[in-house]
Design an enzyme around this catalytic site. Structure first.
Site, short mmCIF file in Angstrom:
data_model
loop_
_atom_site.label_atom_id
_atom_site.label_comp_id
_atom_site.label_asym_id
_atom_site.label_seq_id
_atom_site.Cartn_x
_atom_site.Cartn_y
_atom_site.Cartn_z
N LYS A 1 -2.54 0.77 -25.10
CA LYS A 1 -2.93 0.71 -26.51
C LYS A 1 -1.65 0.79 -27.38
CE LYS A 1 -7.58 2.24 -25.38
NZ LYS A 1 -8.63 3.29 -25.49
N ARG B 1 -2.01 -2.41 -18.70
CA ARG B 1 -3.31 -1.73 -18.65
C ARG B 1 -3.24 -0.62 -17.60
NH1 ARG B 1 -6.17 -4.58 -21.91
NH2 ARG B 1 -7.74 -2.96 -21.93
N TYR C 1 0.85 -1.19 0.00
CA TYR C 1 0.00 0.00 0.00
C TYR C 1 0.88 1.24 0.00
CZ TYR C 1 -5.01 -0.46 0.07
OH TYR C 1 -6.31 -0.63 -0.32
N THR D 1 -4.13 6.28 -22.10
CA THR D 1 -3.98 4.93 -21.56
C THR D 1 -2.54 4.51 -21.85
OG1 THR D 1 -4.68 4.00 -23.66
CG2 THR D 1 -6.37 4.24 -21.98
N GLU E 1 -0.58 4.78 -0.49
CA GLU E 1 -1.44 5.95 -0.73
C GLU E 1 -0.61 7.21 -0.59
OE1 GLU E 1 -4.76 5.66 1.93
OE2 GLU E 1 -5.85 4.29 0.61
N ASP F 1 -6.99 13.92 -25.28
CA ASP F 1 -7.02 12.52 -24.85
C ASP F 1 -6.40 11.70 -25.98
OD1 ASP F 1 -7.60 9.88 -24.34
OD2 ASP F 1 -9.71 10.22 -23.80
C1 LIG Z 1 -9.61 3.63 -24.62
C2 LIG Z 1 -9.93 5.05 -24.42
C3 LIG Z 1 -10.15 5.58 -23.14
C4 LIG Z 1 -10.37 4.79 -21.87
O1 LIG Z 1 -9.68 3.75 -21.57
P1 LIG Z 1 -10.08 2.70 -20.44
O2 LIG Z 1 -8.71 2.34 -19.95
O3 LIG Z 1 -10.77 1.61 -21.16
O4 LIG Z 1 -10.91 3.35 -19.41
C5 LIG Z 1 -10.32 6.95 -23.01
N1 LIG Z 1 -10.29 7.75 -24.08
C6 LIG Z 1 -10.12 7.28 -25.33
C7 LIG Z 1 -10.12 8.23 -26.48
C8 LIG Z 1 -9.95 5.91 -25.54
O5 LIG Z 1 -9.81 5.46 -26.78
#
Ligand SMILES: *Cc1c(COP(=O)(O)O)cnc(C)c1O
Length: 423
Positions: free
Chosen positions: A227, A233, A52, A224, A54, A198
């Protein structure tokens, strides 16, 4: 506590082995997925999961965090260098949590957000009605132009003037074109709004120099890490120094409890991998492969939304070739042939989101396997042949065998021969 997993739980091992075979023997064309490296997985499954911690490095609510501080600081420093950004929070558990943190930090409930509509390629967490963001904020959406199928900056500018959002979100989950972030900054500045980029989908491209970076133009950038960035993840929030304290407080204690230090360590490993020349070459190849796949699909008579792609993904408008074939059916037929894609709405889709008229294809995973333009050619032809013969089980089975053969030439995780196909 020293027993091996195979002794403790053979049942779960068996399931994982079946998925390994699935990952090895099929072509994964889902643009939001990737194969994390062995190194990333090794540290993620390590003893760092036991602690932990925090708080943040140097200011924890638990004792014994000396090495956790080292891990988190290293992840932060590497992310700052990789994206050339002032401040980074590496704790968000996922992309949605990263976006939540930005809203929580910069907005009050009821404030207006201008973002891309889900049906034109935006993300649930950008204010869709079924998401928390749609409930707590006043969301106005932009889409793509009906003619060009690209985002129309004049429309964005007009909506910004009309609704005066406090935050503009640029970024998408199914948009095959590049973003001109300088242009977005100009729109945000014209009304004094914050700009959130984003880059969940394109972070790897940005880090590898295959897409312009939003960092110089944005107040905050979220992504993220699993990807195109090819890490574990999870997610991170990057921002200008003036927003850092607010963002940190929003992530913890605002929205999360203890950070996943094993995952943060894996993020650090991924950032190291992403800073190496091989990663730059990987990202360039993703884009070249996407262009090759798009060109060959077009030769096969499919129309692509916006006419093609400039990044790692493309949207196929199935109605251009098969009036009666939905995205959902096409994705199922392709799965029969060992080709994994997802159904996706196309702009102005006449079908419902569960049915759709399109499929979304991406090249990050097949590029990780080492495939190049030559294989893209083959894959586009497999897709065309499968959809043309979608009612013919024997043909689909034969294509599946060819797909498995191709996959054997490009093993994942160094498996020299592919695990057996599950029954
Ligand atoms: C995949 C994605 C997210 C969110 O990802 P999670 O990890 O699944 O919550 C946010 N914004 C965009 C544009 C995405 O493609």
């Amino acid at each position: 506590m020293n027993k091996l997993l195979s002794e403790v739980d053979p049942q779960i091992v068996k399931i994982a082995q079946k998925d390994l075979a699935r990952q090895q023997n099929a072509l994964m064309l889902i643009p939001s997925e990737n194969y994390a490296s062995r190194a990333v997985m090794e540290i993620q499954g390590s003893i760092l999961a036991n602690k932990y911690a925090e708080g943040y490095p140097g200011e924890r609510y638990y004792n014994g965090c000396e090495f956790m501080d080292e891990v988190e600081s290293l992840a932060i420093e590497r992310a700052k260098a990789l994206f050339d950004v002032e401040c980074v929070n590496v704790q968000p558990h996922a992309g949605t949590q990263a976006n939540m943190a930005v809203y929580y930090a910069l907005l009050e409930p009821g404030d207006t957000i201008l973002s891309m509509s889900l049906s034109h390629g935006g993300h649930l967490s950008h204010g869709d009605a079924v998401n928390f963001s749609g409930r707590y904020y006043n969301v106005v959406t932009y889409g793509v132009n009906a003619e060009t199928e690209r985002i129309d900056m004049d429309e964005v500018s007009r909506l910004a003037q009309q609704h005066r959002p406090k935050l503009i979100v640029v970024g998408a989950t199914a948009y095959p074109r590049q973003f001109d972030f300088a242009e977005w900054r100009r729109v945000a500045d014209s009304i004094g709004a914050y700009l959130l980029a984003d880059i969940a989908h394109i972070a790897g491209l940005v880090a590898g120099g295959a897409h312009p970076s939003p960092v110089p133009y944005s107040d905050v950038v979220t992504t993220t890490t699993h990807k195109t960035l090819r890490g574990p993840r999870g997610a991170i929030v990057m921002c200008k120094a003036e927003h850092a304290a607010k963002i940190d407080r929003a992530v913890f204690p605002g929205l999360q409890g203890g950070p996943f230090l094993h995952t943060i360590a894996a993020k650090a490993v991924a950032f190291k991998e992403a800073s190496e020349p091989a990663f730059k070459a990987y990202q360039a190849q993703i884009v070249k492969n996407a262009a090759a796949l798009a060109a060959r699909l077009t030769q096969n008579g499919f129309r692509l939304v916006s006419g093609g792609t400039e990044n790692h993904l493309m949207l196929v408008d199935l109605t251009s070739k098969y009036e009666k074939l939905s995205g959902r059916q096409a994705a199922d037929h392709l799965e029969d042939a060992g080709i994994i894609v997802n159904k996706n709405s196309i702009p102005f889709d006449k079908r419902k989101p569960r049915t759709t008229s399109g499929i979304r294809l991406g090249t990050p995973m097949i590029t990780t396997r080492g495939m190049k333009e030559e294989q893209m050619h083959l894959i586009a032809d497999f897709i065309a042949e499968t959809l043309e013969n979608r009612q013919k089980t024997a043909i689909k089975r034969r294509i599946r065998e060819k797909v498995a053969e191709l996959c054997t030439q490009f093993p994942i995780y160094g498996y020299l021969s592919a695990p057996k196909l599950p029954e």
